[in-house]
Design an enzyme around this catalytic site. Structure first.
Site, mmCIF file in Angstrom:
data_model
loop_
_atom_site.group_PDB
_atom_site.id
_atom_site.type_symbol
_atom_site.label_atom_id
_atom_site.label_comp_id
_atom_site.label_asym_id
_atom_site.label_seq_id
_atom_site.Cartn_x
_atom_site.Cartn_y
_atom_site.Cartn_z
ATOM 1 N N HIS A 126 -7.284 -4.061 10.413
ATOM 2 C CA HIS A 126 -7.023 -3.864 8.975
ATOM 3 C C HIS A 126 -5.768 -4.601 8.530
ATOM 4 O O HIS A 126 -4.835 -4.802 9.313
ATOM 5 C CB HIS A 126 -6.989 -2.373 8.589
ATOM 6 C CG HIS A 126 -5.783 -1.610 9.034
ATOM 7 N ND1 HIS A 126 -5.851 -0.305 9.468
ATOM 8 C CD2 HIS A 126 -4.468 -1.944 9.091
ATOM 9 C CE1 HIS A 126 -4.636 0.120 9.767
ATOM 10 N NE2 HIS A 126 -3.776 -0.854 9.550
ATOM 11 N N ASN B 167 -7.461 -2.062 14.497
ATOM 12 C CA ASN B 167 -8.856 -2.340 14.151
ATOM 13 C C ASN B 167 -8.984 -3.551 13.215
ATOM 14 O O ASN B 167 -10.025 -3.777 12.633
ATOM 15 C CB ASN B 167 -9.487 -1.101 13.497
ATOM 16 C CG ASN B 167 -8.795 -0.713 12.195
ATOM 17 O OD1 ASN B 167 -7.857 -1.381 11.755
ATOM 18 N ND2 ASN B 167 -9.261 0.357 11.565
ATOM 19 N N GLU C 89 -9.758 -1.454 5.489
ATOM 20 C CA GLU C 89 -10.323 -1.075 6.780
ATOM 21 C C GLU C 89 -11.647 -1.805 7.017
ATOM 22 O O GLU C 89 -12.325 -2.180 6.056
ATOM 23 C CB GLU C 89 -10.604 0.437 6.772
ATOM 24 C CG GLU C 89 -9.368 1.307 6.534
ATOM 25 C CD GLU C 89 -8.554 1.547 7.806
ATOM 26 O OE1 GLU C 89 -8.639 0.731 8.745
ATOM 27 O OE2 GLU C 89 -7.832 2.550 7.855
ATOM 28 N N ASP D 168 0.817 -1.209 0.000
ATOM 29 C CA ASP D 168 0.000 0.000 0.000
ATOM 30 C C ASP D 168 0.851 1.258 0.000
ATOM 31 O O ASP D 168 2.064 1.200 0.177
ATOM 32 C CB ASP D 168 -0.961 -0.003 1.205
ATOM 33 C CG ASP D 168 -0.296 -0.426 2.510
ATOM 34 O OD1 ASP D 168 0.937 -0.407 2.579
ATOM 35 O OD2 ASP D 168 -1.019 -0.760 3.467
HETATM 36 C C1 F6R Z 1 1.456 -1.180 6.156
HETATM 37 C C2 F6R Z 1 0.188 -1.856 6.320
HETATM 38 C C3 F6R Z 1 -0.598 -1.759 7.586
HETATM 39 C C4 F6R Z 1 0.231 -2.085 8.831
HETATM 40 C C5 F6R Z 1 -0.616 -1.953 10.085
HETATM 41 C C6 F6R Z 1 0.207 -2.170 11.332
HETATM 42 O O1 F6R Z 1 1.978 -1.437 4.867
HETATM 43 O O2 F6R Z 1 -0.243 -2.463 5.418
HETATM 44 O O3 F6R Z 1 -1.680 -2.648 7.510
HETATM 45 O O4 F6R Z 1 0.753 -3.373 8.719
HETATM 46 O O5 F6R Z 1 -1.179 -0.678 10.147
HETATM 47 O O6 F6R Z 1 1.122 -1.127 11.468
HETATM 48 P P1 F6R Z 1 2.253 -1.155 12.590
HETATM 49 O O7 F6R Z 1 3.161 -2.284 12.231
HETATM 50 O O8 F6R Z 1 2.955 0.176 12.452
HETATM 51 O O9 F6R Z 1 1.563 -1.356 13.882
#
Ligand code: F6R
Length: 241
Positions: A138, A136, A143, A67
């Protein structure tokens, strides 16, 4: 889903790096799917170490990132483009032309998403996808919502994600409120998936991930339908399972 419980982030990184190493031994021209965020950093540090010791060779690897914020300039130090070069690509021998990251400056974001899916498909699909998970539930920037999208698409970020990620920007206003992300179909088509998770703030999401109910309230729960997922987590993240 298999799970590996570790004592700390470094152990998570090492355990995940073992899986990447095995994948690259099996198939030196592997297509790897990378995630950003804090969770995979120990993994990327381990990969850099292995590469320095010549135990890993990225010269034939192709990468597709999950992403990217939208809109965002590549040179913004909070772009995922910047993150990947800073935390991994600049330190290993991957070829620049083999790196694929959704363009956060694309004039036609829908066309950018379509072309990304087509390129992944044409190359034979992602062999190993690395994921983190949001508080959450995701994955990527898919989301919780009434409906989830299968294809790569543009999303409006939720309040919870904006709150979690805005700490990295100088002000909340500077944080882009949209993103481009691989869809759930794209993630599920990966032949193998690893999810790295640490910290007690993720414990609720982990509980939901492992309760075997699949629902759009927790996009990560769809991973229960994949037959090769390994979740690598620390004791804190595992405290409710
Ligand atoms: C990032 C992504 C997000 C993260 C998620 C957890 O490329 O796809 O889904 O993996 O937000 O983020 P952290 O590791 O910073 O807690």
């Amino acid at each position: 889903m298999k799970k590996i419980i570790c004592n700390n982030r470094e152990e998570i990184g090492k355990a995940a790096a073992e899986i990447v190493l095995a994948q690259m031994k099996r198939k030196p021209d592997s297509i790897l799917g990378f995630a950003t965020g804090s969770s995979p950093i120990p993994l990327y540090n381990s990969l850099i170490e292995l590469c320095k010791k010549s135990e890993l060779d990225f010269s034939r690897v192709t990468s597709f990132n999950l992403d990217e914020y939208y809109p965002i300039k590549r040179e913004n130090d909070q772009s995922y483009y910047y993150f990947m070069w800073d935390n991994l690509f600049s330190h290993v021998n991957i070829k620049r032309e083999n790196v694929n990251i959704l363009n956060g400056e694309a004039a036609d974001p829908a066309g950018e998403c379509r072309a990304y899916d087509e390129k992944i498909e044409k190359m034979g699909g992602i062999d190993l996808q690395i994921l983190g998970i949001g508080h959450n539930g995701h994955i990527g920037f898919n989301e919780p919502a009434e409906f989830l999208s299968a294809d790569t698409h543009m999303v409006t970020l939720t309040e919870s994600t904006i709150k979690a990620n805005s700490i990295y920007f100088k002000t909340e206003d500077e944080m882009p409120k949209s993103a481009l992300t691989l869809g759930l179909g794209g993630i599920m088509k990966a032949k193998k998936i690893i999810v790295v998770i640490n910290g007690s703030s993720k414990a609720q999401a982990v509980r939901r991930l492992f309760d075997r109910r699949v629902g759009t309230d927790c996009p990560g729960s769809i991973l229960n339908l994949h037959n090769d997922v390994t979740v690598i987590l620390d004791n804190e993240a595992a405290e409710l399972i």
